[in-house]
Design a protein around this motif. Structure first.
Motif, mmCIF file in Angstrom:
data_model
loop_
_atom_site.group_PDB
_atom_site.id
_atom_site.type_symbol
_atom_site.label_atom_id
_atom_site.label_comp_id
_atom_site.label_asym_id
_atom_site.label_seq_id
_atom_site.Cartn_x
_atom_site.Cartn_y
_atom_site.Cartn_z
ATOM 1 N N ASP A 26 1.266 -0.926 0.052
ATOM 2 C CA ASP A 26 -0.046 -0.219 -0.289
ATOM 3 C C ASP A 26 0.609 1.214 -0.351
ATOM 4 O O ASP A 26 0.286 2.211 0.083
ATOM 5 C CB ASP A 26 -0.931 0.507 1.178
ATOM 6 C CG ASP A 26 -1.689 -1.127 1.434
ATOM 7 O OD1 ASP A 26 -2.187 -1.645 0.651
ATOM 8 O OD2 ASP A 26 -1.934 -1.721 2.534
ATOM 9 N N VAL A 27 2.328 0.736 -0.027
ATOM 10 C CA VAL A 27 3.046 2.188 -0.368
ATOM 11 C C VAL A 27 3.418 2.523 -1.449
ATOM 12 O O VAL A 27 3.837 1.539 -1.996
ATOM 13 C CB VAL A 27 4.147 1.816 0.689
ATOM 14 C CG1 VAL A 27 5.730 2.784 0.179
ATOM 15 C CG2 VAL A 27 3.097 1.980 2.063
ATOM 16 N N GLU A 28 3.770 3.630 -1.702
ATOM 17 C CA GLU A 28 4.200 4.595 -2.870
ATOM 18 C C GLU A 28 5.296 5.532 -2.129
ATOM 19 O O GLU A 28 5.191 6.427 -1.839
ATOM 20 C CB GLU A 28 3.639 4.692 -3.771
ATOM 21 C CG GLU A 28 4.295 4.630 -5.614
ATOM 22 C CD GLU A 28 3.495 5.702 -6.304
ATOM 23 O OE1 GLU A 28 3.239 4.971 -7.498
ATOM 24 O OE2 GLU A 28 1.968 5.585 -5.842
ATOM 25 N N VAL A 29 6.634 5.614 -3.193
ATOM 26 C CA VAL A 29 7.460 6.397 -2.756
ATOM 27 C C VAL A 29 8.023 6.926 -4.092
ATOM 28 O O VAL A 29 8.250 7.124 -5.491
ATOM 29 C CB VAL A 29 9.118 5.715 -2.799
ATOM 30 C CG1 VAL A 29 9.685 7.064 -2.517
ATOM 31 C CG2 VAL A 29 9.042 5.288 -1.259
ATOM 32 N N LEU A 30 8.131 8.458 -3.684
ATOM 33 C CA LEU A 30 7.923 9.705 -5.202
ATOM 34 C C LEU A 30 8.751 10.498 -4.495
ATOM 35 O O LEU A 30 9.181 11.116 -3.925
ATOM 36 C CB LEU A 30 7.214 10.487 -5.955
ATOM 37 C CG LEU A 30 5.512 10.242 -6.035
ATOM 38 C CD1 LEU A 30 4.719 8.820 -5.369
ATOM 39 C CD2 LEU A 30 4.547 11.159 -6.004
ATOM 40 N N MET A 31 10.269 10.416 -5.570
ATOM 41 C CA MET A 31 11.396 11.130 -5.663
ATOM 42 C C MET A 31 11.412 12.056 -6.305
ATOM 43 O O MET A 31 10.787 11.860 -7.601
ATOM 44 C CB MET A 31 12.822 9.856 -5.459
ATOM 45 C CG MET A 31 14.052 10.477 -5.948
ATOM 46 S SD MET A 31 14.478 11.532 -5.118
ATOM 47 C CE MET A 31 14.956 10.315 -3.625
ATOM 48 N N ILE A 32 11.814 13.347 -5.993
ATOM 49 C CA ILE A 32 12.084 14.243 -7.065
ATOM 50 C C ILE A 32 13.283 15.422 -7.307
ATOM 51 O O ILE A 32 13.371 15.233 -5.739
ATOM 52 C CB ILE A 32 10.541 15.757 -6.686
ATOM 53 C CG1 ILE A 32 9.437 15.118 -6.040
ATOM 54 C CG2 ILE A 32 11.110 16.689 -7.604
ATOM 55 C CD1 ILE A 32 8.146 16.575 -6.065
ATOM 56 N N THR A 33 13.769 14.894 -8.109
ATOM 57 C CA THR A 33 15.272 15.463 -7.815
ATOM 58 C C THR A 33 15.440 17.219 -9.043
ATOM 59 O O THR A 33 14.314 17.209 -9.494
ATOM 60 C CB THR A 33 16.079 13.966 -9.567
ATOM 61 O OG1 THR A 33 15.775 13.797 -10.342
ATOM 62 C CG2 THR A 33 16.691 13.222 -8.753
ATOM 63 N N ASN A 34 16.406 17.574 -8.172
ATOM 64 C CA ASN A 34 15.911 19.190 -8.785
ATOM 65 C C ASN A 34 14.723 19.951 -8.840
ATOM 66 O O ASN A 34 13.931 20.807 -9.496
ATOM 67 C CB ASN A 34 16.114 19.210 -11.327
ATOM 68 C CG ASN A 34 17.846 18.690 -11.515
ATOM 69 O OD1 ASN A 34 18.750 19.265 -10.751
ATOM 70 N ND2 ASN A 34 17.815 18.390 -11.566
ATOM 71 N N VAL A 35 14.576 20.069 -8.175
ATOM 72 C CA VAL A 35 13.708 20.096 -7.236
ATOM 73 C C VAL A 35 13.208 21.903 -6.888
ATOM 74 O O VAL A 35 11.709 22.404 -7.529
ATOM 75 C CB VAL A 35 12.879 20.323 -5.143
ATOM 76 C CG1 VAL A 35 13.841 20.559 -4.621
ATOM 77 C CG2 VAL A 35 11.204 19.766 -5.305
ATOM 78 N N LEU A 36 14.269 22.721 -7.157
ATOM 79 C CA LEU A 36 14.111 24.080 -7.245
ATOM 80 C C LEU A 36 14.394 24.352 -8.946
ATOM 81 O O LEU A 36 14.130 25.909 -8.720
ATOM 82 C CB LEU A 36 15.156 25.093 -6.224
ATOM 83 C CG LEU A 36 15.043 24.300 -4.767
ATOM 84 C CD1 LEU A 36 15.890 25.030 -4.028
ATOM 85 C CD2 LEU A 36 13.492 24.785 -4.594
#
Length: 342
Positions: free
Chosen positions: A304-314
């Motif tokens: 039931d888990v999903e991981v979201l990764m954001i790179t270069n967020v700025l």
């Protein structure tokens, strides 16, 4: 599928939270339906549920329901449920029932005269030849289904077609989490204590170069956290927009409500929940620091888990989605280890 939702007070029903206060702060186990001129119309829907019993022939049950009342009251309705689910997952039960009842204040000399409340006490336990009621036992079964994490019940949901009472709950921390950490926002202090257990402490070396490329050499240890908060706010906003589009607005920002929560967003589809963890970096490197508590959580609820990764967020952000199995394949290093003498 026909169902009704019965929202209850936030602090009225919870489990596995350690009360670190000197007194008070226990679950109220009731929610007003009618108080003064105010009526909770959504909670009034409970009268539609065909799970009432004729309790007038059970005087011992009535005695049990009124034994703690400090004023003149009468019991108007008693509801019994033996088919129970939590967040859409059916609980294996031996026929023990969860009981809710409606109590009315009937003393005209009291200020609360006419008040009507829905009660669901954890301590309620009763058995005769026909029924077995044990609310604490039912809550323990729910806790077991949730791997004994601390949780708060948001609402009861009754499905008329399936004859199931679903507990809509939010997991808010590890077992035995202190009450003061769970309800920190409700005490009017906002996120003042987040720096005590700061999530950015180990990321300085990984982030400082990309931050200085954007903001210049003014970034240093003394103001690093301020700029990482900017990155965090942007990451959360981006993900919230994406999730609301995907889940048709059935999205709750849990981390904004409970600063020490084990995940960031709760997304609902039907009765089921998806737990979303958000990680972000101002660089191109896909990495993240995760606490042992969160690591245990994602393993316990991996489906039931999903991981979201954001790179270069700025700048030109990029969002990657991972399952728990995916991230467990990442290379690992240990940043800290607690040592304790037994």
């Amino acid at each position: 599928m026909q169902k009704i939702t019965l929202p209850i007070d936030t602090k009225s029903l919870f489990l596995n939270i350690f009360n670190d206060n000197e007194s008070g702060h226990t679950a109220t186990v009731s929610t007003p339906i009618k108080q003064g001129n105010s009526t909770n119309e959504r909670l009034m829907q409970i009268f539609k549920i065909p799970k009432q019993i004729n309790f007038n022939f059970k005087p011992k049950l009535i005695d049990e329901l009124i034994k703690n009342s400090k004023s003149r009251i009468k019991i108007n309705n008693v509801f019994l449920f033996d088919k129970i689910s939590v967040n859409g997952y059916l609980i294996e039960n031996d026929g023990t029932m969860f009981c809710m009842y409606i109590k009315e204040e009937v003393d005209p000399t009291k200020a609360q005269f006419g008040r009507i409340k829905l009660h669901y006490p954890l301590s309620l336990k009763f058995e005769d030849d026909d029924i077995v009621i044990d609310n604490k036992y039912i809550m323990s079964l729910i806790s077991k289904k949730l791997n004994d994490y601390a949780f708060i019940v948001n609402s009861f949901e009754y499905d008329f077609d399936l004859d199931i009472l679903n507990f809509n709950v939010t997991i808010i921390g590890e077992n035995h989490i202190p009450y003061s950490k769970v309800f920190i926002n409700n005490k009017g202090v906002g996120n003042k204590f987040t720096s005590i257990f700061n999530e950015f402490a180990e990321s300085y070396d990984m982030e400082i170069v990309s931050l200085r490329q954007k903001y210049g050499q003014l970034i240093g240890p003394d103001n690093y956290l301020e700029y990482m908060e900017i990155a965090k706010d942007k990451a959360i906003s981006l993900i919230e927009l994406e999730l609301k589009d995907e889940y048709k607005n059935e999205v709750i920002n849990i981390s904004s409500m409970y600063p020490y929560s084990l995940y960031d967003f709760e997304c609902r589809y039907g009765y089921r929940l998806k737990y979303i963890l958000v990680f972000y970096t101002t660089s191109n490197n896909e990495y993240f620091n995760i606490s042992s508590k969160k690591l245990k959580f994602i393993n316990d609820f991996k489906d039931d888990v999903e991981v979201l990764m954001i790179t270069n967020v700025l700048s030109k952000e990029k969002i990657q989605r991972y399952s728990v199995d995916d991230i467990l394949k990442f290379s690992k290093s240990i940043n800290s280890l607690m040592l304790r003498k037994d």
